[in-house]
Design a protein around this motif. Structure first.
Motif, PDB file in Angstrom:
ATOM      1  N   LEU A   1       0.852  -1.183   0.000  1.00 22.31           N
ATOM      2  CA  LEU A   1       0.000   0.000   0.000  1.00 22.31           C
ATOM      3  C   LEU A   1       0.894   1.242   0.000  1.00 22.31           C
ATOM      4  O   LEU A   1       1.795   1.370   0.830  1.00 22.31           O
ATOM      5  CB  LEU A   1      -0.899   0.006   1.237  1.00 22.31           C
ATOM      6  N   ALA A   2       0.644   2.134  -0.943  1.00 17.23           N
ATOM      7  CA  ALA A   2       1.511   3.310  -1.085  1.00 17.23           C
ATOM      8  C   ALA A   2       0.684   4.558  -1.349  1.00 17.23           C
ATOM      9  O   ALA A   2      -0.408   4.486  -1.923  1.00 17.23           O
ATOM     10  CB  ALA A   2       2.511   3.097  -2.217  1.00 17.23           C
ATOM     11  N   GLU A   3       1.218   5.688  -0.896  1.00 18.22           N
ATOM     12  CA  GLU A   3       0.629   6.986  -1.191  1.00 18.22           C
ATOM     13  C   GLU A   3       1.397   7.577  -2.384  1.00 18.22           C
ATOM     14  O   GLU A   3       2.608   7.773  -2.318  1.00 18.22           O
ATOM     15  CB  GLU A   3       0.738   7.916   0.020  1.00 18.22           C
ATOM     16  N   ILE A   4       0.668   7.852  -3.474  1.00 16.78           N
ATOM     17  CA  ILE A   4       1.295   8.272  -4.720  1.00 16.78           C
ATOM     18  C   ILE A   4       0.936   9.725  -5.024  1.00 16.78           C
ATOM     19  O   ILE A   4      -0.225  10.117  -4.970  1.00 16.78           O
ATOM     20  CB  ILE A   4       0.818   7.387  -5.899  1.00 16.78           C
ATOM     21  N   THR A   5       1.968  10.528  -5.337  1.00 18.53           N
ATOM     22  CA  THR A   5       1.771  11.898  -5.808  1.00 18.53           C
ATOM     23  C   THR A   5       2.530  12.060  -7.115  1.00 18.53           C
ATOM     24  O   THR A   5       3.733  11.801  -7.169  1.00 18.53           O
ATOM     25  CB  THR A   5       2.275  12.923  -4.783  1.00 18.53           C
ATOM     26  N   VAL A   6       1.820  12.465  -8.160  1.00 21.68           N
ATOM     27  CA  VAL A   6       2.419  12.648  -9.485  1.00 21.68           C
ATOM     28  C   VAL A   6       2.265  14.108  -9.872  1.00 21.68           C
ATOM     29  O   VAL A   6       1.145  14.651  -9.879  1.00 21.68           O
ATOM     30  CB  VAL A   6       1.753  11.732 -10.530  1.00 21.68           C
ATOM     31  N   LEU A   7       3.382  14.762 -10.191  1.00 20.67           N
ATOM     32  CA  LEU A   7       3.377  16.185 -10.553  1.00 20.67           C
ATOM     33  C   LEU A   7       3.687  16.351 -12.035  1.00 20.67           C
ATOM     34  O   LEU A   7       4.539  15.649 -12.579  1.00 20.67           O
ATOM     35  CB  LEU A   7       4.409  16.942  -9.719  1.00 20.67           C
ATOM     36  N   ALA A   8       3.006  17.304 -12.663  1.00 19.26           N
ATOM     37  CA  ALA A   8       3.239  17.583 -14.085  1.00 19.26           C
ATOM     38  C   ALA A   8       3.103  19.075 -14.327  1.00 19.26           C
ATOM     39  O   ALA A   8       2.442  19.801 -13.563  1.00 19.26           O
ATOM     40  CB  ALA A   8       2.255  16.808 -14.951  1.00 19.26           C
ATOM     41  N   ASP A   9       3.728  19.538 -15.410  1.00 20.20           N
ATOM     42  CA  ASP A   9       3.615  20.944 -15.818  1.00 20.20           C
ATOM     43  C   ASP A   9       2.361  21.085 -16.675  1.00 20.20           C
ATOM     44  O   ASP A   9       2.274  20.512 -17.769  1.00 20.20           O
ATOM     45  CB  ASP A   9       4.852  21.359 -16.612  1.00 20.20           C
ATOM     46  N   VAL A  10       1.385  21.857 -16.173  1.00 20.65           N
ATOM     47  CA  VAL A  10       0.103  21.998 -16.869  1.00 20.65           C
ATOM     48  C   VAL A  10      -0.231  23.475 -17.044  1.00 20.65           C
ATOM     49  O   VAL A  10       0.334  24.358 -16.400  1.00 20.65           O
ATOM     50  CB  VAL A  10      -1.027  21.290 -16.087  1.00 20.65           C
ATOM     51  N   VAL A  11      -1.185  23.727 -17.932  1.00 22.62           N
ATOM     52  CA  VAL A  11      -1.630  25.090 -18.212  1.00 22.62           C
ATOM     53  C   VAL A  11      -2.630  25.524 -17.142  1.00 22.62           C
ATOM     54  O   VAL A  11      -3.585  24.805 -16.828  1.00 22.62           O
ATOM     55  CB  VAL A  11      -2.282  25.172 -19.600  1.00 22.62           C
TER      56      VAL A  11
END
Length: 276
Positions: free
Chosen positions: A144-154
């Motif tokens: 079990l994991a806590e996932i955070t995904v970051l991206a460059d968005v408008v």
């Protein structure tokens, strides 16, 4: 006259015999040396028991290797980075249900995350992890994991209301968390410039493709120019649009000269072309 008798003198041999006899009587019940010449133990001191020395215990040392929470975190992170290549800038992973190391047999270790379906939402997710030693799976884990995904968005620099058209100065790029693997956030400002907003967008929030529409250049009830084109021949007439539309969209217009309705394609602001 009465005479007394004197005892006869004892001979030396008889005396020695008497001494030996007395000695035998005196010491008859005493301890005597055994036939084998062993001396008896002094009275009051018990004989010590014979003790056989114990052999040292033999312990077998079991050789194992440990798989730590950090190794699991790196494996899940690598899996997500490969899966989201080109779609995300950063991936952060925190393992929630593995505190103590997991032990497996010694050998060449591989921690493999098994592929799953579409990750509709990030955040708290379960992953199937296989532990392989020398190429053979020896243990399966549910991590079990806590996932955070970051991206460059408008994002927009101001709050935008429906029916407004976005300009370049209304837009900027920001690194923000993604909701899931499938999303409709725009990643390039050029994708939004000139688009019409269909729902309110708050300042500094991502711009979604679903919140935009191609601007309408023909509006219902407005006068338009009808172009009749055949080969190199082009004839123009006045008309009234019966519906709104953007460039490339089919619309119905009323020819004001013939009073007939015709179908055409919007080719520009206020212009509908009819092919015949």
């Amino acid at each position: 006259m009465t005479s007394c008798m004197q005892p006869a003198s004892l001979k030396p041999v008889a005396v020695r015999r008497l001494v030996l006899l007395a000695a035998a009587v005196l010491f008859a019940g005493g301890p005597a040396e055994g036939a084998e010449g062993k001396k008896p133990l002094p009275e009051g001191k018990p004989k010590a028991a014979s003790v056989t020395p114990a052999k040292p215990a033999v312990t077998s040392k079991v050789v194992v290797q440990e798989v730590t929470s950090e190794q699991l975190r790196q494996a899940v992170r690598t899996y997500l980075e490969r899966r989201l290549k080109g779609k995300a800038e950063e991936v952060e992973v925190q393992i929630l249900n593995v505190d103590e190391p997991v032990t497996v047999a010694p050998g060449i270790l591989e921690v493999r995350v098994k592929g799953r379906g579409l990750l509709e939402n990030f955040g708290r997710r379960l992953f199937d992890v296989a532990l392989l030693v020398d190429g053979r799976e020896v243990r399966a884990l549910r991590v079990l994991a806590e996932i955070t995904v970051l991206a460059d968005v408008v994002t927009v620099t101001r709050t935008v209301q429906p029916q407004e058209t976005l300009e370049a100065e209304d837009l900027t790029i920001a690194r923000l968390p993604l909701p899931g693997e499938s999303h409709d956030f725009l990643t390039e400002a050029e994708q939004a410039v000139g688009k019409r907003v269909t729902r309110p967008i708050r300042a500094e929030t991502p711009v979604r493709m679903s919140s935009l529409a191609i601007p309408e250049v023909v509006h219902k009830g407005e006068d338009v120019t009808i172009e009749f084109k055949h080969g190199g021949l082009l004839i123009q007439a006045s008309g009234t649009s019966k519906m709104s539309g953007h460039v490339g969209q089919p619309v119905t217009v009323l020819n004001q000269d013939s009073k007939r309705e015709v179908r055409g394609i919007v080719v520009g602001p206020g212009v509908v072309r009819v092919e015949f």
